[in-house]
Design a protein around this motif. Structure first.
Motif, PDB file in Angstrom:
ATOM      1  N   VAL A  12     -24.967-106.914 -53.600  1.00  0.00           N
ATOM      2  CA  VAL A  12     -24.559-106.438 -52.282  1.00  0.00           C
ATOM      3  C   VAL A  12     -25.765-106.531 -51.362  1.00  0.00           C
ATOM      4  CG1 VAL A  12     -23.637-104.517 -50.939  1.00  0.00           C
ATOM      5  CG2 VAL A  12     -22.831-104.907 -53.277  1.00  0.00           C
ATOM      6  N   ILE A  13     -25.583-107.169 -50.216  1.00  0.00           N
ATOM      7  CA  ILE A  13     -26.655-107.331 -49.238  1.00  0.00           C
ATOM      8  C   ILE A  13     -26.210-106.700 -47.924  1.00  0.00           C
ATOM      9  CG2 ILE A  13     -28.019-108.984 -47.903  1.00  0.00           C
ATOM     10  CD1 ILE A  13     -27.908-110.894 -50.209  1.00  0.00           C
ATOM     11  N   GLY A  14     -26.983-105.749 -47.460  1.00  0.00           N
ATOM     12  CA  GLY A  14     -26.740-105.119 -46.169  1.00  0.00           C
ATOM     13  C   GLY A  14     -27.810-105.513 -45.174  1.00  0.00           C
ATOM     14  N   ILE A  15     -27.416-105.836 -43.963  1.00  0.00           N
ATOM     15  CA  ILE A  15     -28.333-106.280 -42.918  1.00  0.00           C
ATOM     16  C   ILE A  15     -28.296-105.266 -41.786  1.00  0.00           C
ATOM     17  CG2 ILE A  15     -28.956-108.136 -41.330  1.00  0.00           C
ATOM     18  CD1 ILE A  15     -27.460-110.056 -43.134  1.00  0.00           C
ATOM     19  N   ALA A  16     -29.435-104.658 -41.490  1.00  0.00           N
ATOM     20  CA  ALA A  16     -29.555-103.699 -40.393  1.00  0.00           C
ATOM     21  C   ALA A  16     -30.454-104.303 -39.325  1.00  0.00           C
ATOM     22  CB  ALA A  16     -30.130-102.377 -40.899  1.00  0.00           C
ATOM     23  N   GLY A  17     -29.837-104.810 -38.280  1.00  0.00           N
ATOM     24  CA  GLY A  17     -30.564-105.409 -37.172  1.00  0.00           C
ATOM     25  C   GLY A  17     -29.885-105.047 -35.871  1.00  0.00           C
ATOM     26  N   ARG A  18     -29.792-106.008 -34.977  1.00  0.00           N
ATOM     27  CA  ARG A  18     -29.067-105.761 -33.734  1.00  0.00           C
ATOM     28  C   ARG A  18     -27.599-105.469 -34.027  1.00  0.00           C
ATOM     29  NH1 ARG A  18     -30.218-109.554 -28.697  1.00  0.00           N
ATOM     30  NH2 ARG A  18     -32.203-108.452 -29.059  1.00  0.00           N
ATOM     31  N   SER A  53     -34.123-105.646 -34.199  1.00  0.00           N
ATOM     32  CA  SER A  53     -33.766-104.634 -33.211  1.00  0.00           C
ATOM     33  C   SER A  53     -34.792-103.509 -33.254  1.00  0.00           C
ATOM     34  CB  SER A  53     -32.360-104.088 -33.490  1.00  0.00           C
ATOM     35  OG  SER A  53     -32.069-102.972 -32.678  1.00  0.00           O
ATOM     36  N   PRO A  54     -35.072-102.876 -32.116  1.00  0.00           N
ATOM     37  CA  PRO A  54     -35.963-101.702 -32.128  1.00  0.00           C
ATOM     38  C   PRO A  54     -35.294-100.464 -32.697  1.00  0.00           C
ATOM     39  CG  PRO A  54     -35.171-102.134 -29.908  1.00  0.00           C
ATOM     40  CD  PRO A  54     -34.708-103.282 -30.746  1.00  0.00           C
TER      41      PRO A  54
END
Length: 360
Positions: free
Chosen positions: A247-253, A280-281
């Protein structure tokens, strides 16, 4: 004429774009030239001229052009030709339209037409080199952690299971009752077997408003690109997706979750998310970790690869830290775990044509 693109494209790796030409007329065709255009998806095409002269004289930043030549195609014959191209930046691209032209039999006169075949190209992050024991390194003691409750560390009075004795085992770990029952040496196992399931969370943090030494934006952006390249390299190894759940989770914009259990085309969907991911900031790392936890069993190790140091980790909800191993990818240990292809991120799309290959 028909274009055929490869199934998977990674930034920094040359790929072949193949063209198929079939002569449906009763006469032989000579000197057929196909000029193809590849540019980032969403680029404005309305002000462009697709005449062959414009293809030669005008240069557009970020564009790639490929040329294939068919010297002779008999009536009813099908011939193939290809050109090689290299795209150095990940993202979504669009191939087409292409111009088919010929100057036969008089060089002063050129006939041409434009094809309507348009194709979307997903250019995934570049692939580097991954350590063979990367999963054991990143999980460490996380394989014994419980996301939802803390587990006691095993001691001499408690063990996980009993197994057969193997050469090299400590004689003090022999379980004599089980040995007498099974009539063969049995030993106590204090560690849980390493699970093949793993959850990976990518924390793409980069704040352009903070230019201090600890949070340099350019350095964080480079680390984010390295993290995406690391995830693409994990997917490129078939053993990582074939054995166990990934499982790959991406936390960005934008936040996205990809699971090998729920998606039929897991690799293609995940590479598309990696190709379009942006830093993302304020990445919603807490929501991504909580969503990933719902898709995996309780004892599945979770590893967060982040571009921020432990100072940024302290700002996260303490509840989400239980059983999660946080790793800052700007340290030396990550270089020993993964070595990237050597590219750099400059925020601009650039690509170049390597070489046009002759027809065959």
């Amino acid at each position: 004429v028909l274009r055929s693109t490869p199934h998977r494209i990674h930034a920094g790796q040359p790929v072949n774009i193949q063209w198929q030409a079939t002569n449906l007329s009763r006469f032989t065709s000579f000197g057929l030239v196909v000029t193809d255009l590849i540019l980032p998806l969403g680029r404005d095409r309305r002000r462009r001229s697709f005449r062959p002269r414009s293809f030669r004289r005008r240069a557009y930043r970020g564009d790639s052009r490929g040329v294939v030549v068919y010297d002779r195609i008999e009536s009813g014959q099908t011939r193939y030709s290809s050109y090689r191209i290299l795209v150095s930046q990940r993202g979504l691209y669009e191939a087409g339209p292409a111009v088919v032209s010929s100057r036969f039999p008089l060089p002063l006169i050129q006939c041409w037409f434009r094809t309507r075949q348009m194709e979307e190209l997903v250019v995934a992050p570049p692939i580097g080199e991954l350590a063979a024991d990367w999963k054991q390194r990143v999980t460490g003691n996380a394989g014994r952690s419980d996301w939802h409750s803390s587990l006691r560390r095993p001691d001499e009075d408690e063990f996980f299971a009993i197994r057969k004795w193997r050469s090299g085992d400590n004689m003090r770990k022999i379980h004599w009752r089980s040995t007498a029952k099974h009539r063969q040496p049995m030993v106590k196992q204090f560690d849980r077997p390493v699970s093949q399931d793993i959850a990976i969370v990518l924390d793409l943090f980069a704040d352009p408003g903070r230019m201090d030494a600890a949070s340099n934006y350019e350095q964080s952006a480079d680390i984010c690109e390295t993290i995406l390249s690391f995830a693409a390299t994990v997917l490129a190894i078939p053993e990582n997706t074939a054995s166990g759940r990934l499982v790959i989770g991406i936390a960005g914009r934008q936040a996205s979750i990809c699971s090998s259990l729920n998606q039929t085309d897991f690799t293609a969907n995940t590479l598309r998310e990696l190709a379009t991911a942006e830093s993302s900031p304020t990445p919603d790392i807490g929501t991504v970790i909580a969503s990933v936890a719902e898709l995996v069993p309780v004892h599945t190790p979770c590893c967060v690869f982040s571009s921020r140091t432990i100072a940024g980790y302290l700002d996260i909800d303490p509840v989400l830290k239980t059983g999660v191993r946080w790793m800052y990818c700007g340290e030396r240990w990550f270089e020993n775990l993964y070595s990237g292809p050597g590219g750099h991120h400059d925020g601009q799309v650039e690509s170049r044509l390597v070489k046009a290959m002759g027809s065959f």
